[in-house]
Write a protein that holds these residues in place. Structure first.
Motif, PDB file in Angstrom:
ATOM      1  N   VAL A  99       0.868  -1.175   0.000  1.00  0.00           N
ATOM      2  CA  VAL A  99       0.000   0.000   0.000  1.00  0.00           C
ATOM      3  C   VAL A  99       0.909   1.230   0.000  1.00  0.00           C
ATOM      4  O   VAL A  99       1.541   1.534   1.017  1.00  0.00           O
ATOM      5  CB  VAL A  99      -0.929   0.022   1.234  1.00  0.00           C
ATOM      6  N   PRO A 100       1.006   1.958  -1.118  1.00  0.00           N
ATOM      7  CA  PRO A 100       1.930   3.092  -1.214  1.00  0.00           C
ATOM      8  C   PRO A 100       1.373   4.356  -0.563  1.00  0.00           C
ATOM      9  O   PRO A 100       1.383   5.442  -1.149  1.00  0.00           O
ATOM     10  CB  PRO A 100       2.099   3.257  -2.727  1.00  0.00           C
ATOM     11  N   GLU A 101       0.901   4.217   0.644  1.00  0.00           N
ATOM     12  CA  GLU A 101       0.291   5.331   1.380  1.00  0.00           C
ATOM     13  C   GLU A 101       0.686   5.241   2.846  1.00  0.00           C
ATOM     14  O   GLU A 101       1.118   4.183   3.328  1.00  0.00           O
ATOM     15  CB  GLU A 101      -1.237   5.262   1.275  1.00  0.00           C
ATOM     16  N   MET A 102       0.511   6.346   3.550  1.00  0.00           N
ATOM     17  CA  MET A 102       0.720   6.333   4.993  1.00  0.00           C
ATOM     18  C   MET A 102      -0.385   5.534   5.667  1.00  0.00           C
ATOM     19  O   MET A 102      -1.528   5.528   5.207  1.00  0.00           O
ATOM     20  CB  MET A 102       0.725   7.768   5.544  1.00  0.00           C
ATOM     21  N   TYR A 103      -0.042   4.852   6.737  1.00  0.00           N
ATOM     22  CA  TYR A 103      -1.038   4.129   7.531  1.00  0.00           C
ATOM     23  C   TYR A 103      -1.938   5.157   8.208  1.00  0.00           C
ATOM     24  O   TYR A 103      -1.463   6.149   8.771  1.00  0.00           O
ATOM     25  CB  TYR A 103      -0.324   3.279   8.566  1.00  0.00           C
ATOM     26  N   SER A 104      -3.244   4.938   8.153  1.00  0.00           N
ATOM     27  CA  SER A 104      -4.183   5.901   8.717  1.00  0.00           C
ATOM     28  C   SER A 104      -5.153   5.206   9.650  1.00  0.00           C
ATOM     29  O   SER A 104      -5.223   3.973   9.716  1.00  0.00           O
ATOM     30  CB  SER A 104      -4.953   6.613   7.605  1.00  0.00           C
ATOM     31  N   ASP A 105      -5.925   6.005  10.372  1.00  0.00           N
ATOM     32  CA  ASP A 105      -6.835   5.445  11.369  1.00  0.00           C
ATOM     33  C   ASP A 105      -8.068   4.785  10.742  1.00  0.00           C
ATOM     34  O   ASP A 105      -8.895   4.231  11.460  1.00  0.00           O
ATOM     35  CB  ASP A 105      -7.261   6.508  12.384  1.00  0.00           C
ATOM     36  N   ASP A 106      -8.187   4.840   9.407  1.00  0.00           N
ATOM     37  CA  ASP A 106      -9.293   4.135   8.762  1.00  0.00           C
ATOM     38  C   ASP A 106      -8.810   2.895   8.008  1.00  0.00           C
ATOM     39  O   ASP A 106      -9.549   2.311   7.213  1.00  0.00           O
ATOM     40  CB  ASP A 106     -10.054   5.066   7.819  1.00  0.00           C
ATOM     41  N   ALA A 107      -7.564   2.495   8.276  1.00  0.00           N
ATOM     42  CA  ALA A 107      -7.030   1.297   7.626  1.00  0.00           C
ATOM     43  C   ALA A 107      -7.681   0.053   8.219  1.00  0.00           C
ATOM     44  O   ALA A 107      -8.130   0.058   9.371  1.00  0.00           O
ATOM     45  CB  ALA A 107      -5.518   1.233   7.826  1.00  0.00           C
ATOM     46  N   PRO A 108      -7.743  -1.029   7.456  1.00  0.00           N
ATOM     47  CA  PRO A 108      -8.246  -2.286   8.026  1.00  0.00           C
ATOM     48  C   PRO A 108      -7.285  -2.786   9.093  1.00  0.00           C
ATOM     49  O   PRO A 108      -6.147  -2.310   9.194  1.00  0.00           O
ATOM     50  CB  PRO A 108      -8.281  -3.229   6.818  1.00  0.00           C
ATOM     51  N   SER A 109      -7.710  -3.727   9.887  1.00  0.00           N
ATOM     52  CA  SER A 109      -6.861  -4.248  10.957  1.00  0.00           C
ATOM     53  C   SER A 109      -6.300  -5.608  10.570  1.00  0.00           C
ATOM     54  O   SER A 109      -6.741  -6.231   9.612  1.00  0.00           O
ATOM     55  CB  SER A 109      -7.639  -4.352  12.267  1.00  0.00           C
ATOM     56  N   ALA A 110      -5.307  -6.058  11.326  1.00  0.00           N
ATOM     57  CA  ALA A 110      -4.661  -7.342  11.084  1.00  0.00           C
ATOM     58  C   ALA A 110      -4.389  -8.012  12.418  1.00  0.00           C
ATOM     59  O   ALA A 110      -4.422  -7.370  13.478  1.00  0.00           O
ATOM     60  CB  ALA A 110      -3.365  -7.150  10.298  1.00  0.00           C
ATOM     61  N   ASN A 111      -4.096  -9.295  12.379  1.00  0.00           N
ATOM     62  CA  ASN A 111      -3.802 -10.032  13.615  1.00  0.00           C
ATOM     63  C   ASN A 111      -2.576  -9.478  14.322  1.00  0.00           C
ATOM     64  O   ASN A 111      -2.533  -9.382  15.549  1.00  0.00           O
ATOM     65  CB  ASN A 111      -3.588 -11.515  13.316  1.00  0.00           C
ATOM     66  N   ILE A 112      -1.552  -9.134  13.540  1.00  0.00           N
ATOM     67  CA  ILE A 112      -0.317  -8.577  14.099  1.00  0.00           C
ATOM     68  C   ILE A 112       0.017  -7.285  13.366  1.00  0.00           C
ATOM     69  O   ILE A 112       0.059  -7.259  12.133  1.00  0.00           O
ATOM     70  CB  ILE A 112       0.857  -9.567  13.958  1.00  0.00           C
ATOM     71  N   THR A 113       0.235  -6.224  14.114  1.00  0.00           N
ATOM     72  CA  THR A 113       0.677  -4.951  13.548  1.00  0.00           C
ATOM     73  C   THR A 113       2.136  -4.738  13.937  1.00  0.00           C
ATOM     74  O   THR A 113       2.490  -4.862  15.108  1.00  0.00           O
ATOM     75  CB  THR A 113      -0.166  -3.784  14.076  1.00  0.00           C
ATOM     76  N   ILE A 114       2.973  -4.449  12.946  1.00  0.00           N
ATOM     77  CA  ILE A 114       4.395  -4.200  13.182  1.00  0.00           C
ATOM     78  C   ILE A 114       4.711  -2.785  12.712  1.00  0.00           C
ATOM     79  O   ILE A 114       4.480  -2.451  11.545  1.00  0.00           O
ATOM     80  CB  ILE A 114       5.279  -5.206  12.425  1.00  0.00           C
TER      81      ILE A 114
END
Length: 256
Positions: A99-114
């Motif tokens: 995803v060539p964008e900054m991570y934002s507060d409307d991004a989907p979630s994942a089991n592990i965030t790094i």
């Protein structure tokens, strides 16, 4: 008496590849992505579905990144996330996403965030987002753990925290810990001086901010911690402080 954190059962025996969001594909993130691909290959050989990684980064490769990060002169001008994920997919035969964008507060979630970011603002966005989505019941997107990498020129830390309490076995040899504090639970990030963070215009300037091997050393320590989470299904330590100038590492014990 030492405490132990037992891995969430879904990570040990999932029905689908474990979802991972890697935020930042620079000095540390580029090293972490390679380690995740190796980890995925090992997990699959062990009968596990492996990982599905999505990389977030809006930056382009610059000349100052060459040598310090896993980019070549031919990559200059390309988006970091797309460049690294394309190369990783081709080398390991994967279909991971960039995803060539900054991570934002409307991004989907994942089991592990790094997170491998270089500023407080980004970490606070991640922390607030994970707090908002920790109620998601869809196991494929349910956020369980947050692994953060951070460093100065010759020091750094890796901290693995839980997004929500993880169910622990009722009978265990040692006392168990359902919740592991995240970076934001352990430190007040609003007090951090960020005047030296951000991109560098030259290799010389970049090396004044971050030693050549601080990122790769930190990445190896953090990914070894993540590997233990999968392979041993329990942790006695959930982080480490690293000082590359003295070659010392200090583990962070569960429950400390």
């Amino acid at each position: 008496m030492k405490k132990v954190h037992f891995t969430d059962s879904y990570l040990i025996n999932p029905q689908h590849p474990v979802t991972v969001h890697l935020i930042g594909a620079g000095g540390t993130g580029s090293q972490v992505l390679e380690a995740l691909a190796r980890m995925d290959a090992a997990l699959i050989r062990l009968g596990h579905p492996g990982l599905y990684v999505t990389v977030f980064d809006a930056d382009e490769v610059s000349e100052s990144n060459i040598g310090r990060q896993l980019f070549s002169p031919a990559d200059i001008g390309l988006n970091k996330a797309i460049c690294l994920v394309t190369r990783t997919n081709q080398f390991f035969g994967l279909d991971w996403e960039a995803v060539p964008e900054m991570y934002s507060d409307d991004a989907p979630s994942a089991n592990i965030t790094i997170s491998c970011v270089d500023n407080v603002k980004s970490r606070l966005v991640i922390y607030q987002h994970l707090k908002q989505v920790n109620h998601i019941s869809d196991v494929y997107e349910s956020p369980l753990y947050w692994l953060d990498f951070g460093n100065t020129q010759q020091t750094g830390q890796v901290i693995l925290g839980t997004v929500k309490p993880i169910k622990q076995p009722k009978k265990a040899k040692y006392p168990t810990q359902a919740t592991l504090p995240t970076l934001c639970d352990m430190f007040d990030l609003t007090q951090v001086d960020e005047h030296n963070s951000g991109p560098s215009c030259s290799v010389t300037e970049a090396l004044r901010k971050q030693d050549l091997f601080i990122n790769s050393t930190l990445a190896q320590n953090g990914c070894a911690l993540l590997w233990k989470l999968f392979r041993e299904a329990k942790l006695e330590h959930h982080g480490v402080f690293l000082n590359l100038s003295t070659f010392k590492t200090n583990p962070i014990a569960v429950g400390a």
